[in-house]
Write an enzyme that holds these catalytic residues in place. Sequence first.
Site, PDB file in Angstrom:
ATOM      1  N   ALA A   1       0.870  -1.176   0.000  1.00 26.59           N
ATOM      2  CA  ALA A   1       0.000   0.000   0.000  1.00 26.59           C
ATOM      3  C   ALA A   1       0.904   1.223   0.000  1.00 26.59           C
ATOM      4  CB  ALA A   1      -0.872  -0.013   1.248  1.00 26.59           C
TER       5      ALA A   1
ATOM      6  N   GLY B   1       0.666  -5.093   0.506  1.00 27.55           N
ATOM      7  CA  GLY B   1      -0.435  -5.129  -0.455  1.00 27.55           C
ATOM      8  C   GLY B   1      -0.011  -5.691  -1.812  1.00 27.55           C
TER       9      GLY B   1
ATOM     10  N   GLU C   1      -0.267  -9.284  -1.390  1.00 30.01           N
ATOM     11  CA  GLU C   1      -1.704  -9.580  -1.305  1.00 30.01           C
ATOM     12  C   GLU C   1      -2.356  -9.509  -2.683  1.00 30.01           C
ATOM     13  OE1 GLU C   1      -2.777  -8.231   3.211  1.00 30.01           O
ATOM     14  OE2 GLU C   1      -2.306  -6.652   1.811  1.00 30.01           O
TER      15      GLU C   1
ATOM     16  N   GLU D   1       4.303  -5.547   7.025  1.00 27.13           N
ATOM     17  CA  GLU D   1       3.504  -4.557   7.764  1.00 27.13           C
ATOM     18  C   GLU D   1       3.892  -4.470   9.230  1.00 27.13           C
ATOM     19  OE1 GLU D   1       2.292  -6.814   5.645  1.00 27.13           O
ATOM     20  OE2 GLU D   1       0.714  -5.940   4.392  1.00 27.13           O
TER      21      GLU D   1
HETATM   22  N1  CAA Z   1       4.625   3.346  -0.251  1.00 18.01           N
HETATM   23  C1  CAA Z   1       5.062   4.553  -0.698  1.00 18.01           C
HETATM   24  N2  CAA Z   1       6.288   4.732  -1.251  1.00 18.01           N
HETATM   25  C2  CAA Z   1       7.092   3.661  -1.330  1.00 18.01           C
HETATM   26  C3  CAA Z   1       6.700   2.385  -0.875  1.00 18.01           C
HETATM   27  C4  CAA Z   1       5.405   2.246  -0.319  1.00 18.01           C
HETATM   28  N3  CAA Z   1       4.935   1.051   0.107  1.00 18.01           N
HETATM   29  N4  CAA Z   1       7.732   1.530  -1.068  1.00 18.01           N
HETATM   30  C5  CAA Z   1       8.724   2.245  -1.654  1.00 18.01           C
HETATM   31  N5  CAA Z   1       8.337   3.528  -1.807  1.00 18.01           N
HETATM   32  C6  CAA Z   1       9.121   4.651  -2.371  1.00 18.01           C
HETATM   33  C7  CAA Z   1      10.230   5.060  -1.432  1.00 18.01           C
HETATM   34  O1  CAA Z   1       9.738   5.936  -0.448  1.00 18.01           O
HETATM   35  C8  CAA Z   1      11.185   5.725  -2.407  1.00 18.01           C
HETATM   36  O2  CAA Z   1      10.691   7.006  -2.707  1.00 18.01           O
HETATM   37  P1  CAA Z   1      11.715   8.274  -2.750  1.00 18.01           P
HETATM   38  O3  CAA Z   1      12.684   7.937  -3.847  1.00 18.01           O
HETATM   39  O4  CAA Z   1      10.812   9.417  -3.068  1.00 18.01           O
HETATM   40  O5  CAA Z   1      12.357   8.320  -1.411  1.00 18.01           O
HETATM   41  C9  CAA Z   1      11.047   4.877  -3.666  1.00 18.01           C
HETATM   42  O6  CAA Z   1       9.798   4.179  -3.543  1.00 18.01           O
HETATM   43  C10 CAA Z   1      12.143   3.830  -3.801  1.00 18.01           C
HETATM   44  O7  CAA Z   1      12.177   3.087  -2.596  1.00 18.01           O
HETATM   45  P2  CAA Z   1      13.523   2.829  -1.778  1.00 18.01           P
HETATM   46  O8  CAA Z   1      14.476   3.960  -1.963  1.00 18.01           O
HETATM   47  O9  CAA Z   1      13.139   2.483  -0.371  1.00 18.01           O
HETATM   48  O10 CAA Z   1      14.079   1.544  -2.567  1.00 18.01           O
HETATM   49  P3  CAA Z   1      15.029   0.410  -1.978  1.00 18.01           P
HETATM   50  O11 CAA Z   1      15.413  -0.417  -3.162  1.00 18.01           O
HETATM   51  O12 CAA Z   1      16.098   0.976  -1.132  1.00 18.01           O
HETATM   52  O13 CAA Z   1      14.076  -0.466  -1.003  1.00 18.01           O
HETATM   53  C11 CAA Z   1      12.040  -1.650  -0.438  1.00 18.01           C
HETATM   54  C12 CAA Z   1      13.007  -1.181  -1.551  1.00 18.01           C
HETATM   55  C13 CAA Z   1      12.780  -2.654   0.474  1.00 18.01           C
HETATM   56  C14 CAA Z   1      10.863  -2.312  -1.099  1.00 18.01           C
HETATM   57  C15 CAA Z   1      11.624  -0.426   0.419  1.00 18.01           C
HETATM   58  O14 CAA Z   1      11.181   0.596  -0.465  1.00 18.01           O
HETATM   59  C16 CAA Z   1      10.502  -0.724   1.369  1.00 18.01           C
HETATM   60  O15 CAA Z   1      10.744  -1.310   2.411  1.00 18.01           O
HETATM   61  N6  CAA Z   1       9.261  -0.317   1.047  1.00 18.01           N
HETATM   62  C17 CAA Z   1       8.113  -0.472   1.905  1.00 18.01           C
HETATM   63  C18 CAA Z   1       7.596  -1.896   1.889  1.00 18.01           C
HETATM   64  C19 CAA Z   1       6.457  -2.051   2.849  1.00 18.01           C
HETATM   65  O16 CAA Z   1       6.582  -1.876   4.034  1.00 18.01           O
HETATM   66  N7  CAA Z   1       5.274  -2.414   2.315  1.00 18.01           N
HETATM   67  C20 CAA Z   1       4.066  -2.604   3.100  1.00 18.01           C
HETATM   68  C21 CAA Z   1       3.226  -1.387   3.042  1.00 18.01           C
HETATM   69  S1  CAA Z   1       1.796  -1.492   4.114  1.00 18.01           S
HETATM   70  C22 CAA Z   1       0.683  -2.433   3.288  1.00 18.01           C
HETATM   71  O17 CAA Z   1       0.904  -2.862   2.194  1.00 18.01           O
HETATM   72  C23 CAA Z   1      -0.635  -2.708   4.046  1.00 18.01           C
HETATM   73  C24 CAA Z   1      -1.789  -3.169   3.214  1.00 18.01           C
HETATM   74  O18 CAA Z   1      -1.812  -3.343   2.020  1.00 18.01           O
HETATM   75  C25 CAA Z   1      -3.053  -3.377   3.880  1.00 18.01           C
END
Ligand code: CAA
Length: 257
Positions: free
Chosen positions: A65, A108, A111, A131
């Site tokens: 998400a 997500g 999912e 999450e």
């Molecule tokens: N939401 C919004 N932005 C996101 C994102 C997310 N889930 N995942 C990555 N991005 C953005 C980052 O903020 C970054 O943006 P900026 O360049 O503007 O800073 C860009 O995408 C690139 O990401 P990274 O620099 O972090 O890339 P990386 O290769 O170093 O790491 C990653 C990749 C490990 C996937 C890391 O981005 C990460 O941990 N992302 C979040 C993953 C996460 O926690 N997902 C679960 C979300 S909650 C959910 O999904 C709940 C639900 O559906 C009900």
Amino acid sequence: MPNNLLVDGPADGVRVFTLNRPDALNALNTELLGNLSRALDDAEADPDTRAVVITGSQKAFAAGADINEMAARDLVGILEDPRVAHWQRIDRFSKPIIAAVNGFALGGGCELAMHADILIAGENARFGQPEINLGIMPGAGGTQRLVRKVGESLAMHMALTGEPISATRALQAGLVSEICQPELTLERAVQIGQSIARKAPIAVRLTKESVRKANDMNLAEGLRFERHAFTVLAGTEDRQEGLDAFREKRKPRFTGR
Ligand code: CAA
């Protein structure tokens, strides 16, 4: 603003949806999820679309998400979240969905991949429910579908630690049906879609529905459902065509009747 969902086809019965938010690793904001939901409405209504493929980029299928969007929602915002209806729409889609997953399929994103009926992964795919690292938990089926797909122990491990699993592990666990080189993932998924597109549409629809019932029903109920569906097919022209074609040693010409 670039379109966050690219739609291709149908070609040979298959429509391809490409998640396209490269700057956010295809994070599923509400606009993107809504576009996907409406694109599935169109695909559902189009008789020339027999299967759909959902894919992302080489780096990310979807990183979850959109965390920025989610951070702005309070309890009431989440209670009244329009995303729930979008997820239900994906779940209700009657034609086969094939996910072609490269890179991150997290939260997500994992999912969404699990909403697919067939999941093809590139060797670089990473599936996870991180999450818990954000102080939250999966909210779009991650605690339910994951258990059914990989079993309780691995699902607990993934959801409680947030650690992702590799494509190989996902294959061993039964989450994906095939892995291939990342540059071939989409091609392979489309190939599978095209193969399904050549089958009798009503048989495909009832087969999908029946297999999915295995998760919702006990064995006796599921077997009853299967038998009803099998009986319904006896009334289709395509069944006759399929059986005739076999006996006449020719390819069947299915019409969807
Ligand atoms: N939401 C919004 N932005 C996101 C994102 C997310 N889930 N995942 C990555 N991005 C953005 C980052 O903020 C970054 O943006 P900026 O360049 O503007 O800073 C860009 O995408 C690139 O990401 P990274 O620099 O972090 O890339 P990386 O290769 O170093 O790491 C990653 C990749 C490990 C996937 C890391 O981005 C990460 O941990 N992302 C979040 C993953 C996460 O926690 N997902 C679960 C979300 S909650 C959910 O999904 C709940 C639900 O559906 C009900």
